[in-house]
Design a protein around this motif. Structure first.
Motif, PDB file in Angstrom:
ATOM      1  N   VAL A  37       0.883  -1.161   0.000  1.00  0.00           N
ATOM      2  CA  VAL A  37       0.000   0.000   0.000  1.00  0.00           C
ATOM      3  C   VAL A  37       0.923   1.214   0.000  1.00  0.00           C
ATOM      4  O   VAL A  37       1.728   1.386   0.912  1.00  0.00           O
ATOM      5  CB  VAL A  37      -0.916   0.019   1.241  1.00  0.00           C
ATOM      6  N   ILE A  38       0.834   2.039  -1.046  1.00  0.00           N
ATOM      7  CA  ILE A  38       1.739   3.168  -1.213  1.00  0.00           C
ATOM      8  C   ILE A  38       0.942   4.456  -1.332  1.00  0.00           C
ATOM      9  O   ILE A  38       0.017   4.549  -2.137  1.00  0.00           O
ATOM     10  CB  ILE A  38       2.626   2.976  -2.467  1.00  0.00           C
TER      11      ILE A  38
ATOM     12  N   VAL B 108       3.968  -2.886   3.649  1.00  0.00           N
ATOM     13  CA  VAL B 108       4.064  -4.175   2.970  1.00  0.00           C
ATOM     14  C   VAL B 108       3.799  -5.238   4.038  1.00  0.00           C
ATOM     15  O   VAL B 108       4.700  -5.575   4.806  1.00  0.00           O
ATOM     16  CB  VAL B 108       5.451  -4.393   2.319  1.00  0.00           C
ATOM     17  N   PRO B 109       2.573  -5.741   4.123  1.00  0.00           N
ATOM     18  CA  PRO B 109       2.234  -6.710   5.166  1.00  0.00           C
ATOM     19  C   PRO B 109       3.152  -7.931   5.144  1.00  0.00           C
ATOM     20  O   PRO B 109       3.439  -8.496   4.094  1.00  0.00           O
ATOM     21  CB  PRO B 109       0.797  -7.124   4.822  1.00  0.00           C
ATOM     22  N   GLY B 110       3.659  -8.290   6.319  1.00  0.00           N
ATOM     23  CA  GLY B 110       4.478  -9.491   6.456  1.00  0.00           C
ATOM     24  C   GLY B 110       5.930  -9.331   6.050  1.00  0.00           C
ATOM     25  O   GLY B 110       6.678 -10.292   6.068  1.00  0.00           O
ATOM     26  N   VAL B 111       6.366  -8.113   5.699  1.00  0.00           N
ATOM     27  CA  VAL B 111       7.749  -7.892   5.280  1.00  0.00           C
ATOM     28  C   VAL B 111       8.404  -6.927   6.266  1.00  0.00           C
ATOM     29  O   VAL B 111       7.902  -5.833   6.501  1.00  0.00           O
ATOM     30  CB  VAL B 111       7.817  -7.323   3.845  1.00  0.00           C
ATOM     31  N   SER B 112       9.551  -7.340   6.839  1.00  0.00           N
ATOM     32  CA  SER B 112      10.258  -6.501   7.795  1.00  0.00           C
ATOM     33  C   SER B 112      11.217  -5.559   7.075  1.00  0.00           C
ATOM     34  O   SER B 112      11.504  -5.717   5.891  1.00  0.00           O
ATOM     35  CB  SER B 112      11.037  -7.374   8.785  1.00  0.00           C
ATOM     36  N   ALA B 113      11.745  -4.584   7.813  1.00  0.00           N
ATOM     37  CA  ALA B 113      12.657  -3.596   7.238  1.00  0.00           C
ATOM     38  C   ALA B 113      13.905  -4.251   6.676  1.00  0.00           C
ATOM     39  O   ALA B 113      14.473  -3.773   5.691  1.00  0.00           O
ATOM     40  CB  ALA B 113      13.038  -2.559   8.292  1.00  0.00           C
ATOM     41  N   GLU B 114      14.351  -5.338   7.281  1.00  0.00           N
ATOM     42  CA  GLU B 114      15.560  -6.029   6.826  1.00  0.00           C
ATOM     43  C   GLU B 114      15.400  -6.620   5.424  1.00  0.00           C
ATOM     44  O   GLU B 114      16.376  -6.890   4.753  1.00  0.00           O
ATOM     45  CB  GLU B 114      15.950  -7.160   7.793  1.00  0.00           C
TER      46      GLU B 114
ATOM     47  N   LEU C 213      10.472  -6.788  -7.253  1.00  0.00           N
ATOM     48  CA  LEU C 213      10.095  -5.385  -7.409  1.00  0.00           C
ATOM     49  C   LEU C 213       8.679  -5.156  -6.893  1.00  0.00           C
ATOM     50  O   LEU C 213       7.726  -5.753  -7.375  1.00  0.00           O
ATOM     51  CB  LEU C 213      10.188  -4.968  -8.873  1.00  0.00           C
ATOM     52  N   LEU C 214       8.561  -4.285  -5.890  1.00  0.00           N
ATOM     53  CA  LEU C 214       7.254  -3.934  -5.343  1.00  0.00           C
ATOM     54  C   LEU C 214       6.670  -2.714  -6.045  1.00  0.00           C
ATOM     55  O   LEU C 214       5.472  -2.651  -6.297  1.00  0.00           O
ATOM     56  CB  LEU C 214       7.365  -3.645  -3.843  1.00  0.00           C
ATOM     57  N   SER C 215       7.551  -1.749  -6.345  1.00  0.00           N
ATOM     58  CA  SER C 215       7.056  -0.525  -6.965  1.00  0.00           C
ATOM     59  C   SER C 215       8.197   0.244  -7.619  1.00  0.00           C
ATOM     60  O   SER C 215       9.333   0.178  -7.167  1.00  0.00           O
ATOM     61  CB  SER C 215       6.396   0.358  -5.906  1.00  0.00           C
ATOM     62  N   ALA C 216       7.862   0.957  -8.676  1.00  0.00           N
ATOM     63  CA  ALA C 216       8.775   1.893  -9.323  1.00  0.00           C
ATOM     64  C   ALA C 216       8.042   3.229  -9.375  1.00  0.00           C
ATOM     65  O   ALA C 216       6.944   3.322  -9.917  1.00  0.00           O
ATOM     66  CB  ALA C 216       9.140   1.424 -10.723  1.00  0.00           C
ATOM     67  N   ILE C 217       8.637   4.252  -8.787  1.00  0.00           N
ATOM     68  CA  ILE C 217       7.991   5.556  -8.688  1.00  0.00           C
ATOM     69  C   ILE C 217       8.819   6.575  -9.468  1.00  0.00           C
ATOM     70  O   ILE C 217      10.015   6.736  -9.218  1.00  0.00           O
ATOM     71  CB  ILE C 217       7.858   5.985  -7.212  1.00  0.00           C
ATOM     72  N   LYS C 218       8.184   7.245 -10.417  1.00  0.00           N
ATOM     73  CA  LYS C 218       8.841   8.315 -11.174  1.00  0.00           C
ATOM     74  C   LYS C 218       9.034   9.515 -10.256  1.00  0.00           C
ATOM     75  O   LYS C 218       8.112   9.919  -9.554  1.00  0.00           O
ATOM     76  CB  LYS C 218       7.977   8.741 -12.359  1.00  0.00           C
ATOM     77  N   LEU C 219      10.249  10.071 -10.285  1.00  0.00           N
ATOM     78  CA  LEU C 219      10.571  11.225  -9.458  1.00  0.00           C
ATOM     79  C   LEU C 219      10.726  12.467 -10.326  1.00  0.00           C
ATOM     80  O   LEU C 219      11.058  12.378 -11.505  1.00  0.00           O
ATOM     81  CB  LEU C 219      11.869  10.979  -8.696  1.00  0.00           C
ATOM     82  N   THR C 220      10.525  13.594  -9.713  1.00  0.00           N
ATOM     83  CA  THR C 220      10.740  14.860 -10.396  1.00  0.00           C
ATOM     84  C   THR C 220      12.235  15.156 -10.431  1.00  0.00           C
ATOM     85  O   THR C 220      12.996  14.669  -9.585  1.00  0.00           O
ATOM     86  CB  THR C 220       9.981  16.000  -9.683  1.00  0.00           C
ATOM     87  N   SER C 221      12.671  15.959 -11.375  1.00  0.00           N
ATOM     88  CA  SER C 221      14.091  16.317 -11.461  1.00  0.00           C
ATOM     89  C   SER C 221      14.510  17.221 -10.314  1.00  0.00           C
ATOM     90  O   SER C 221      15.696  17.459 -10.103  1.00  0.00           O
ATOM     91  CB  SER C 221      14.367  17.010 -12.796  1.00  0.00           C
TER      92      SER C 221
ATOM     93  N   TYR D 242      11.738   3.221   9.118  1.00  0.00           N
ATOM     94  CA  TYR D 242      10.731   2.168   9.264  1.00  0.00           C
ATOM     95  C   TYR D 242      10.270   2.176  10.707  1.00  0.00           C
ATOM     96  O   TYR D 242      11.080   2.045  11.629  1.00  0.00           O
ATOM     97  CB  TYR D 242      11.359   0.818   8.905  1.00  0.00           C
ATOM     98  N   GLN D 243       8.980   2.362  10.901  1.00  0.00           N
ATOM     99  CA  GLN D 243       8.432   2.408  12.253  1.00  0.00           C
ATOM    100  C   GLN D 243       7.023   1.820  12.251  1.00  0.00           C
ATOM    101  O   GLN D 243       6.201   2.190  11.409  1.00  0.00           O
ATOM    102  CB  GLN D 243       8.404   3.844  12.757  1.00  0.00           C
ATOM    103  N   ALA D 244       6.779   0.919  13.165  1.00  0.00           N
ATOM    104  CA  ALA D 244       5.449   0.329  13.359  1.00  0.00           C
ATOM    105  C   ALA D 244       4.875  -0.240  12.066  1.00  0.00           C
ATOM    106  O   ALA D 244       3.717  -0.026  11.740  1.00  0.00           O
ATOM    107  CB  ALA D 244       4.495   1.346  13.976  1.00  0.00           C
ATOM    108  N   GLY D 245       5.708  -0.945  11.295  1.00  0.00           N
ATOM    109  CA  GLY D 245       5.230  -1.604  10.087  1.00  0.00           C
ATOM    110  C   GLY D 245       5.059  -0.701   8.883  1.00  0.00           C
ATOM    111  O   GLY D 245       4.536  -1.116   7.861  1.00  0.00           O
ATOM    112  N   GLU D 246       5.492   0.572   8.998  1.00  0.00           N
ATOM    113  CA  GLU D 246       5.344   1.498   7.880  1.00  0.00           C
ATOM    114  C   GLU D 246       6.698   2.097   7.517  1.00  0.00           C
ATOM    115  O   GLU D 246       7.446   2.556   8.365  1.00  0.00           O
ATOM    116  CB  GLU D 246       4.371   2.617   8.235  1.00  0.00           C
ATOM    117  N   LEU D 247       6.993   2.087   6.231  1.00  0.00           N
ATOM    118  CA  LEU D 247       8.209   2.682   5.695  1.00  0.00           C
ATOM    119  C   LEU D 247       7.881   4.082   5.217  1.00  0.00           C
ATOM    120  O   LEU D 247       6.940   4.276   4.448  1.00  0.00           O
ATOM    121  CB  LEU D 247       8.730   1.830   4.533  1.00  0.00           C
ATOM    122  N   SER D 248       8.629   5.083   5.697  1.00  0.00           N
ATOM    123  CA  SER D 248       8.453   6.473   5.262  1.00  0.00           C
ATOM    124  C   SER D 248       9.719   6.901   4.541  1.00  0.00           C
ATOM    125  O   SER D 248      10.812   6.836   5.100  1.00  0.00           O
ATOM    126  CB  SER D 248       8.221   7.396   6.459  1.00  0.00           C
ATOM    127  N   ILE D 249       9.563   7.330   3.301  1.00  0.00           N
ATOM    128  CA  ILE D 249      10.692   7.787   2.502  1.00  0.00           C
ATOM    129  C   ILE D 249      10.510   9.284   2.267  1.00  0.00           C
ATOM    130  O   ILE D 249       9.504   9.713   1.706  1.00  0.00           O
ATOM    131  CB  ILE D 249      10.762   7.039   1.157  1.00  0.00           C
TER     132      ILE D 249
END
Length: 128
Positions: free
Chosen positions: A30-31, A46-52, A82-90, A101-108
């Protein structure tokens, strides 16, 4: 509910279970991307997947999120899924990218900089 309807629902549920098993039992991430004036914040669950077992790569103007699947019997073999590919701005400041990574959620966190240009980097994930 008719008996035929119940049988149909039961058969569909059984078919979904078989297809899920055949496809490796992977769950979809879920992104959510929050685009602000000074930065983009990408939140990933990502349910069931740890930060490692997560890996982030940035190549030019794309960010790739991988689930690293390792064989338990041979720790030397790691397969990136591959879970996701996100286009970035220049305008992304690639040196300032941070992931936590905190409480099962990855914040980038992708800070923006008008003078930024292409870059390539692996992003380290910090656990809190």
């Amino acid at each position: 509910m008719r008996v035929e309807d119940r049988m149909l629902i039961k058969n569909l549920a059984h078919t979904a279970e078989i297809v899920n098993t055949i496809n490796g039992g992977m769950t979809e991430p879920v992104i959510n991307i929050d685009k602000k004036e000074t930065e983009w914040i990408v939140k990933v669950r990502v349910p069931g997947v740890s930060a490692e077992h997560l890996k982030i790569e940035v190549r030019d103007y794309e960010m790739f999120l991988f689930h690293i699947i390792s064989e338990e019997t041979t720790a030397d073999i790691e397969l990136p899924y591959l879970l996701s590919a996100i286009k970035l701005t220049s305008q992304v400041d690639f040196d300032g990218i941070m992931a936590e990574y905190q409480a099962g959620e990855l914040s980038i966190h992708l800070p923006l900089d008008e003078t930024a240009s292409g870059y390539e980097r692996d992003i380290e994930i910090f656990k809190k």
